[in-house]
Design a protein around this motif. Structure first.
Motif, PDB file in Angstrom:
ATOM      1  N   CYS A 168       4.917 -14.218 -13.898  1.00 49.25           N
ATOM      2  CA  CYS A 168       5.092 -14.597 -12.748  1.00 49.25           C
ATOM      3  C   CYS A 168       6.241 -14.145 -11.969  1.00 49.25           C
ATOM      4  O   CYS A 168       6.992 -14.766 -11.721  1.00 49.25           O
ATOM      5  N   ASP A 169       5.665 -13.119 -11.157  1.00 49.12           N
ATOM      6  CA  ASP A 169       6.458 -12.577 -10.175  1.00 49.12           C
ATOM      7  C   ASP A 169       5.950 -12.462  -8.767  1.00 49.12           C
ATOM      8  O   ASP A 169       6.008 -13.773  -8.100  1.00 49.12           O
ATOM      9  N   PHE A 170       4.946 -11.628  -8.486  1.00 50.64           N
ATOM     10  CA  PHE A 170       4.300 -11.636  -7.339  1.00 50.64           C
ATOM     11  C   PHE A 170       5.116 -12.157  -5.829  1.00 50.64           C
ATOM     12  O   PHE A 170       4.649 -12.731  -5.043  1.00 50.64           O
ATOM     13  N   ASP A 204       5.555  -6.958  -8.128  1.00 52.77           N
ATOM     14  CA  ASP A 204       5.906  -7.607  -6.706  1.00 52.77           C
ATOM     15  C   ASP A 204       5.012  -7.044  -5.686  1.00 52.77           C
ATOM     16  O   ASP A 204       4.527  -6.109  -5.970  1.00 52.77           O
ATOM     17  N   VAL A 205       4.867  -7.966  -4.930  1.00 56.84           N
ATOM     18  CA  VAL A 205       3.761  -7.919  -3.865  1.00 56.84           C
ATOM     19  C   VAL A 205       4.318  -7.998  -2.433  1.00 56.84           C
ATOM     20  O   VAL A 205       3.596  -8.000  -1.310  1.00 56.84           O
ATOM     21  N   GLY A 206       5.656  -8.082  -2.249  1.00 63.89           N
ATOM     22  CA  GLY A 206       6.121  -8.517  -0.838  1.00 63.89           C
ATOM     23  C   GLY A 206       6.167  -9.900  -0.477  1.00 63.89           C
ATOM     24  O   GLY A 206       5.871 -10.676  -1.435  1.00 63.89           O
ATOM     25  N   THR A 253       1.623  -8.275   2.075  1.00 63.11           N
ATOM     26  CA  THR A 253       0.541  -8.071   1.577  1.00 63.11           C
ATOM     27  C   THR A 253      -0.594  -9.135   1.774  1.00 63.11           C
ATOM     28  O   THR A 253      -0.306 -10.476   1.703  1.00 63.11           O
ATOM     29  N   ASP A 254      -1.711  -8.680   2.092  1.00 59.79           N
ATOM     30  CA  ASP A 254      -2.680  -9.660   2.343  1.00 59.79           C
ATOM     31  C   ASP A 254      -2.930 -10.474   1.083  1.00 59.79           C
ATOM     32  O   ASP A 254      -3.234  -9.989  -0.064  1.00 59.79           O
ATOM     33  N   LEU A 255      -3.212 -11.805   1.058  1.00 61.60           N
ATOM     34  CA  LEU A 255      -3.489 -12.608  -0.303  1.00 61.60           C
ATOM     35  C   LEU A 255      -4.731 -11.866  -1.243  1.00 61.60           C
ATOM     36  O   LEU A 255      -4.569 -11.910  -2.266  1.00 61.60           O
ATOM     37  N   ALA A 256      -5.792 -11.596  -0.436  1.00 61.26           N
ATOM     38  CA  ALA A 256      -6.870 -10.950  -1.162  1.00 61.26           C
ATOM     39  C   ALA A 256      -6.626  -9.795  -1.723  1.00 61.26           C
ATOM     40  O   ALA A 256      -6.949  -9.380  -2.799  1.00 61.26           O
ATOM     41  N   ASP A 257      -5.668  -8.705  -1.037  1.00 63.03           N
ATOM     42  CA  ASP A 257      -5.131  -7.518  -1.714  1.00 63.03           C
ATOM     43  C   ASP A 257      -4.410  -7.807  -2.781  1.00 63.03           C
ATOM     44  O   ASP A 257      -4.354  -6.607  -3.569  1.00 63.03           O
ATOM     45  N   ILE A 258      -3.801  -8.883  -3.133  1.00 63.09           N
ATOM     46  CA  ILE A 258      -2.829  -8.946  -4.341  1.00 63.09           C
ATOM     47  C   ILE A 258      -3.750  -8.722  -5.448  1.00 63.09           C
ATOM     48  O   ILE A 258      -3.326  -8.229  -6.290  1.00 63.09           O
ATOM     49  N   TRP A 281       1.908  -3.289  -1.782  1.00 67.94           N
ATOM     50  CA  TRP A 281       2.474  -3.784  -0.443  1.00 67.94           C
ATOM     51  C   TRP A 281       1.134  -3.409   0.441  1.00 67.94           C
ATOM     52  O   TRP A 281       0.701  -2.138   0.380  1.00 67.94           O
ATOM     53  N   GLY A 282       1.117  -3.744   1.793  1.00 67.68           N
ATOM     54  CA  GLY A 282       0.017  -3.599   2.607  1.00 67.68           C
ATOM     55  C   GLY A 282       0.842  -2.897   3.827  1.00 67.68           C
ATOM     56  O   GLY A 282       0.143  -1.627   4.123  1.00 67.68           O
TER      57      GLY A 282
END
Length: 308
Positions: A109-111, A144-146, A184-189, A210-211
């Motif tokens: 659990c990173d994200f 990670d997703v920003g 990043t948009d939540l859906a794009d994660i 990242w978006g």
């Protein structure tokens, strides 16, 4: 009986988890199973996952013994954790069980946002888990997703703030607001994760999805353009932010994590793809280079929806 690879998504009914589950199901390349506490089986979020095609499994990781947990994860090819941040420590026994059961890839659990040790307590806890994963010998991918689009636009309407203090805090602008940070948009994660976990190039690697990279000045422009042209901002210095962090630590306030993120992103500038690629921050692979065909939602598109 399905011959598709099995993905277990712990925390699949949460916001990040639901995005991941939806994207995995959309690709139709996996059998997706979501462990859910028995008390949450009938919640709307759980029912929605089931409608989309996920297999819901009543299970409570917190109360399960090591033997029970190992049996439960047996047969899974990939485990993805998107559990609530207060339960990060539960991953240690899950990692042990996954290793013993022969799971091929474990995604902890990173994200969140990249960064150095010693800046954010929550991030340090995640780094501890990563070290444990590596030491276990199990295959892994760290992602990670920003920061989410959904959590960081400036509020121009007090009714939209999740909690009252965010109405003003979202408009604190540090040192002129010119430092970049990744979103990043939540859906794009979920879409990124679904690509990452099937990619052999990402096994035993740290990946940064990242978006867009933007500044607080960009956030202000969207707030003025789509929210309120006369929106008020509150200029802050590094010293101001350090004082907020010190107060939160002293009084043990729940705002500490929020200010820690601000310090990492807006003062240290840690949340960028350039920083994530640095060896001392993990040497991340860049999803925009791995998947140049992937279309991401522009932040401005979300800003229009948010302020409407």
């Amino acid at each position: 009986m399905s011959t598709l690879p099995t993905v277990l998504v712990f925390g699949g009914s949460g916001l990040t988890g639901a995005s991941i589950v939806a994207a995995l199901l959309e690709r139709e390349e996996f059998e997706v199973k979501v462990p859910v506490r028995p008390s949450s089986i009938n919640k709307p979020s759980t029912i929605e996952l089931q409608k989309k095609g996920a297999t819901i499994l009543p299970f409570d990781i917190a109360s399960s013994s090591s033997d029970v947990l190992q049996e439960f994860v047996s047969g899974a090819d990939t485990i993805i954790c998107a559990i609530v941040f207060t339960q990060l420590s539960l991953q240690y026994k899950l990692i042990d069980a996954a290793k013993s059961a022969g799971v091929e890839r474990f995604v902890p659990c990173d994200f969140g946002t990249p960064g150095r040790r010693g800046v954010r307590k929550l991030h340090d806890q995640k780094l501890d888990v990563r070290e444990y994963v590596k030491a276990s010998g199990i295959g892994y991918t760290f992602i990670d997703v920003g920061f989410w689009y959904q959590l960081h636009l400036m509020y121009t309407d007090v009714k939209k703030a999740y909690v009252p203090w965010l109405y003003e805090a979202s408009r604190y602008v540090y040192n002129g607001g010119v430092v970049k940070t990744a979103y990043t948009d939540l859906a794009d994660i979920g879409k990124f994760v679904a690509r990452i976990v099937t990619d052999p190039r990402t096994l035993n690697q740290y990946v940064f999805a990242w978006g867009e990279e933007i500044t607080q000045q960009d956030l202000l422009k969207y707030a003025q353009k789509y929210g309120n042209p006369n929106v008020e901002i509150f200029p802050k210095s590094t010293t101001d932010l350090e004082s907020l962090i010190a107060e939160a630590k002293e009084k043990k306030l729940g705002t500490l994590a929020y200010w820690d993120y601000h310090y990492s992103m807006w003062v240290l500038g840690e949340n960028t793809v350039e920083m994530a690629k640095l060896p001392e921050l993990g040497g991340a692979l860049d999803t925009r280079e791995l998947y140049p065909d992937m279309e991401v939602r522009p932040l401005e598109d979300y800003a229009i929806e948010f302020y409407r």
